[in-house]
Design an enzyme around this catalytic site. Structure first.
Site, PDB file in Angstrom:
ATOM      1  N   THR A  42     -30.769 -24.447   4.061  1.00 43.68           N
ATOM      2  CA  THR A  42     -31.632 -25.588   3.750  1.00 43.68           C
ATOM      3  C   THR A  42     -33.104 -25.157   3.716  1.00 43.68           C
ATOM      4  OG1 THR A  42     -30.052 -26.935   5.002  1.00 43.68           O
ATOM      5  CG2 THR A  42     -32.104 -27.999   4.366  1.00 43.68           C
ATOM      6  N   SER A  72     -37.803 -22.496  12.687  1.00 42.88           N
ATOM      7  CA  SER A  72     -38.165 -23.896  12.898  1.00 42.88           C
ATOM      8  C   SER A  72     -37.783 -24.413  14.279  1.00 42.88           C
ATOM      9  CB  SER A  72     -37.514 -24.727  11.799  1.00 42.88           C
ATOM     10  OG  SER A  72     -37.991 -26.030  11.851  1.00 42.88           O
ATOM     11  N   HIS A  73     -36.879 -25.388  14.325  1.00 44.60           N
ATOM     12  CA  HIS A  73     -36.547 -26.033  15.595  1.00 44.60           C
ATOM     13  C   HIS A  73     -35.472 -25.265  16.369  1.00 44.60           C
ATOM     14  CE1 HIS A  73     -33.850 -27.298  12.475  1.00 44.60           C
ATOM     15  NE2 HIS A  73     -32.951 -27.551  13.398  1.00 44.60           N
ATOM     16  N   ASP A 130     -42.391 -29.404  16.147  1.00 52.30           N
ATOM     17  CA  ASP A 130     -41.339 -28.414  16.370  1.00 52.30           C
ATOM     18  C   ASP A 130     -41.871 -26.977  16.331  1.00 52.30           C
ATOM     19  OD1 ASP A 130     -41.820 -28.248  13.649  1.00 52.30           O
ATOM     20  OD2 ASP A 130     -39.742 -27.796  13.147  1.00 52.30           O
ATOM     21  N   ASP A 164     -42.227 -24.589  14.153  1.00 53.64           N
ATOM     22  CA  ASP A 164     -43.149 -24.145  13.105  1.00 53.64           C
ATOM     23  C   ASP A 164     -44.130 -25.230  12.663  1.00 53.64           C
ATOM     24  OD1 ASP A 164     -41.006 -25.537  11.968  1.00 53.64           O
ATOM     25  OD2 ASP A 164     -41.250 -24.553  10.026  1.00 53.64           O
ATOM     26  N   ASP A 171     -43.775 -28.316  11.394  1.00 52.98           N
ATOM     27  CA  ASP A 171     -43.608 -29.217  10.251  1.00 52.98           C
ATOM     28  C   ASP A 171     -42.930 -30.535  10.607  1.00 52.98           C
ATOM     29  OD1 ASP A 171     -41.153 -28.046  10.599  1.00 52.98           O
ATOM     30  OD2 ASP A 171     -40.903 -27.401   8.514  1.00 52.98           O
ATOM     31  N   ARG A 172     -42.335 -30.622  11.798  1.00 43.47           N
ATOM     32  CA  ARG A 172     -41.684 -31.881  12.180  1.00 43.47           C
ATOM     33  C   ARG A 172     -42.587 -32.697  13.090  1.00 43.47           C
ATOM     34  NH1 ARG A 172     -35.261 -31.190  12.984  1.00 43.47           N
ATOM     35  NH2 ARG A 172     -34.926 -29.830  11.191  1.00 43.47           N
ATOM     36  N   LYS A 225     -43.403 -30.335   4.859  1.00 46.08           N
ATOM     37  CA  LYS A 225     -43.603 -31.431   5.786  1.00 46.08           C
ATOM     38  C   LYS A 225     -44.628 -30.982   6.818  1.00 46.08           C
ATOM     39  CE  LYS A 225     -39.241 -30.646   8.273  1.00 46.08           C
ATOM     40  NZ  LYS A 225     -38.380 -29.674   7.640  1.00 46.08           N
ATOM     41  N   ARG A 237     -23.167 -33.487  10.627  1.00 43.66           N
ATOM     42  CA  ARG A 237     -24.090 -34.598  10.836  1.00 43.66           C
ATOM     43  C   ARG A 237     -23.479 -35.848  10.207  1.00 43.66           C
ATOM     44  NH1 ARG A 237     -28.120 -31.485  12.613  1.00 43.66           N
ATOM     45  NH2 ARG A 237     -29.068 -29.827  11.356  1.00 43.66           N
TER      46      ARG A 237
HETATM   47  C1  VG1 Z   1     -32.302 -29.763   8.727  1.00 45.17           C
HETATM   48  C2  VG1 Z   1     -32.677 -31.180   8.381  1.00 45.17           C
HETATM   49  C3  VG1 Z   1     -33.413 -31.218   7.057  1.00 45.17           C
HETATM   50  C4  VG1 Z   1     -34.642 -30.290   7.130  1.00 45.17           C
HETATM   51  C5  VG1 Z   1     -34.194 -28.907   7.529  1.00 45.17           C
HETATM   52  C6  VG1 Z   1     -35.358 -27.965   7.714  1.00 45.17           C
HETATM   53  O1  VG1 Z   1     -31.415 -29.246   7.755  1.00 45.17           O
HETATM   54  O2  VG1 Z   1     -31.541 -32.007   8.340  1.00 45.17           O
HETATM   55  O3  VG1 Z   1     -33.780 -32.547   6.769  1.00 45.17           O
HETATM   56  O4  VG1 Z   1     -35.288 -30.255   5.894  1.00 45.17           O
HETATM   57  O5  VG1 Z   1     -33.478 -28.952   8.758  1.00 45.17           O
HETATM   58  O6  VG1 Z   1     -36.232 -28.437   8.675  1.00 45.17           O
HETATM   59  P1  VG1 Z   1     -29.830 -29.198   7.982  1.00 45.17           P
HETATM   60  O7  VG1 Z   1     -29.287 -28.522   6.750  1.00 45.17           O
HETATM   61  O8  VG1 Z   1     -29.578 -28.459   9.242  1.00 45.17           O
HETATM   62  O9  VG1 Z   1     -29.379 -30.614   8.099  1.00 45.17           O
HETATM   63  V1  VG1 Z   1     -37.036 -27.338   9.670  1.00 45.17           V
HETATM   64  O10 VG1 Z   1     -38.233 -28.174  10.501  1.00 45.17           O
HETATM   65  O11 VG1 Z   1     -35.712 -26.711  10.483  1.00 45.17           O
HETATM   66  O12 VG1 Z   1     -37.663 -26.249   8.616  1.00 45.17           O
HETATM   67 CO    CO Z   2     -39.621 -27.008  11.253  1.00 45.27          CO
END
Ligand code: VG1
Ligand code: CO
Length: 544
Positions: free
Chosen positions: A18, A113-114, A278, A280, A282-283, A377, A497
């Site tokens: 993603t 990211s998270h 989070d 990085d 962006d959240r 984001k 999910r």
């Molecule tokens: C998750 C979220 C998605 C977001 C992505 C990256 O993806 O659901 O909405 O854009 O993380 O966010 P997934 O495929 O695990 O549902 V971040 O802040 O991790 O770059």
């Molecule tokens: Co992120």
């Protein structure tokens, strides 16, 4: 300094998900692993000779050594200049801004990211194109294809560059400029929001806020902007020092992982406003006193209040949300007479809409909101937007939400995550659901008639590209929805999910706990996918 060509062989699975390639740190630490991916990226791009590349990351474990590797490879591959954040740091939205502001060819952001960090945690890498946004699917597919055939990569020999001071260095033919990771970003924020009004609110003594940087990248940004430029009292930003392992925490700003902030916001003598970001940056999570704002509602409230915010007054062109995000923003768009768009999950799908001036605000249910100021984001941006709205309205978060629901109706919403499931049962759950699709429409589930059941596909209205298999949707006559997706960001097993939503127009019925309000749909969602039978699980690992 001479260019060296190193012989290598492909690694399996270098397929961006993603949001970039995410793997456990040990995977990235294998010799040639990062190099292969970076060279596959460069081999997939054209026309960057002499151009600028932006490099930075969220500061997690392995960030520093990965930055050095990438600098050498960027120089060996012929970039003219590399802008790198001091200490190898750039939040995702700041990287997006820097790419745009300095007309870079693209940028590499190092982050998972998270996902948790540290030697036992995760690492990640993503590529952003010249508009500052995540590479679209055609680019990530090309990288993956190349990674499966790669036989050499280019690098330079030489010592690591010092990255902790602002300076300019020469690496072969390439200039490496160490930039302040915060300055450009802080300046942009000041241009979008009413800083004097927010400053007055934060220094009034009558309003208290807490921002939880979760020991991740937003610490220095929040310190400079909230406690510096906006003069919020010292200590407003908690967990402000970025740590390589995020202090052992899980830098995911939600009710489960931002425990300390949530305890404070729901405790006695709670502040008026709470927020977190989070790994990085962006959240965002937004909280009022004893009040949680769902990210879907947050996007809707932002859109409805855009005229209170200098950077957005009178200039909303459209609102875009990812498919699993609730329809709350659509209602606002309808009332404001704006177009609304429904894209697949992942920020890359907003890029074209933003570039074409079709959408101004975008959001995802996964704690992501942003606008056309960057192409990612943006966590702190969302927090400042909220502060601007709070300063302008002089009302509490709860009052604003309750008023919003009275006006637009409330979209009860929840997401249930089942993390780290074995891959086969998770796949089975999805097959079970799609297997019902031929016969589902017209039948009744949880007392509601199913009107549509499909596997979401999206055709980009700007370039006509199509993306299929973007989540299984069950839509009901009364506007309720159940959505099933498998995560594309996890590194262990599969994460299922399930997203559940119901619209309530009646103001006297808008005060329920979402888990209660959605109980019948939740039960129906579990039964339809044979959750317990196939996975042995009933209760989710995380509810947001
Ligand atoms: C998750 C979220 C998605 C977001 C992505 C990256 O993806 O659901 O909405 O854009 O993380 O966010 P997934 O495929 O695990 O549902 V971040 O802040 O991790 O770059
Ligand atoms: Co992120």
């Amino acid at each position: 300094m001479k260019r060296i060509s190193v012989t290598t062989t492909p690694f399996e699975g270098q397929k961006p998900g993603t949001s970039g390639l995410r793997k456990q740190v040990q995977v990235f630490q294998q010799p040639h692993y990062l190099e292969n991916f970076v060279q596959s990226l460069f081999d997939s791009l054209e026309g960057f000779a002499g151009q600028t590349l932006v490099v930075g990351g969220d500061g997690r474990y392995h960030n520093r050594s990965a930055v050095q590797t990438i600098l050498r490879m960027a120089a060996a591959n012929g970039f003219g200049r590399v802008l790198v954040g001091r200490g190898g740091i750039l939040s995702t939205p700041a990287a997006s801004l820097v790419i745009r502001k300095y007309g870079a060819f693209g940028g590499i952001v190092l982050s998972a990211s998270h996902n948790p960090g540290g030697p036992e945690g995760d690492f990640g890498i993503k590529y952003n194109i010249g508009n500052g946004g995540p590479a679209p699917e055609r680019v990530t597919e090309a990288i993956y294809a190349r990674s499966q055939a790669i036989d050499r990569y280019f690098t330079l020999a030489g010592a690591d560059l010092p990255l902790d001071q602002l300076a300019s260095h020469q690496l072969g033919e390439t200039e490496v400029v160490v930039i302040d990771p915060v300055a450009d970003y802080a300046e942009l924020m000041e241009s979008l929001f009413d800083f004097p009004a927010i400053r007055a609110l934060l220094t009034s003594g009558a309003f208290r806020m807490r921002f939880d940087a979760m020991h991740a990248v937003t610490g220095p940004y929040a310190k400079e902007i909230l406690e510096g430029r906006l003069q919020a009292p010292a200590g407003t930003v908690m967990n402000a020092i970025p740590l390589e392992d995020f202090g052992g925490g899980h830098p995911d700003p939600n009710l489960t992982y931002a425990e300390a902030l949530v305890a404070e916001m729901f405790g006695p003598d709670a502040p008026d406003f709470g927020a977190a970001s989070d790994g990085d940056g962006d959240r965002n999570m937004v909280l009022g006193r004893h009040f949680f704002v769902t990210p879907s509602d947050s996007l809707a409230v932002m859109a409805a209040n855009a005229d209170l915010v200098p950077g957005y007054r009178g200039r909303l062109k459209g609102i875009a949300r990812s498919m699993p995000t609730s329809g709350a923003a659509d209602k606002v768009a309808e009332v404001l007479g704006l177009p609304s768009f429904e894209t697949p999950t992942g920020w890359k799908f907003f890029g074209n809409l933003l570039d074409a001036g079709m959408a101004t605000l975008c959001g995802e249910e996964s704690f992501g909101t942003s606008s056309d100021h960057v192409r990612e984001k943006d966590g702190l941006w969302a927090v400042l937007y909220w502060l601007n709205v709070l300063a302008a309205r002089g009302e509490s978060v709860a009052t604003i939400l309750e008023g919003h629901w009275r006006r637009f109706g409330r979209h009860y919403y929840t997401r249930h995550d089942y993390e780290a499931l074995p891959a086969e049962p998770a796949k089975g759950v999805m097959e079970q659901v799609s297997g019902t699709f031929a016969s589902l429409p017209g039948t009744t589930l949880a007392g509601r008639r199913v009107t549509l059941a499909d596997d979401f596909a999206y055709t980009d209205p700007v370039d006509g590209s199509t993306s299929t298999h973007q989540g299984l949707r069950v839509l009901f006559e009364d506007g309720s929805r159940i959505v099933y997706r498998l995560s594309g960001t996890g590194t262990v097993g599969a994460t299922l999910r399930i997203y559940i939503e119901r619209y309530e127009a009646d103001p006297t019925l808008q005060g329920l706990d979402p888990q209660e309000a959605l109980a019948d749909l939740i039960a129906a969602a579990r039964a339809l996918c044979q959750l317990e039978q196939r996975t042995g699980q009933v209760e989710p690992t995380v509810i947001t």
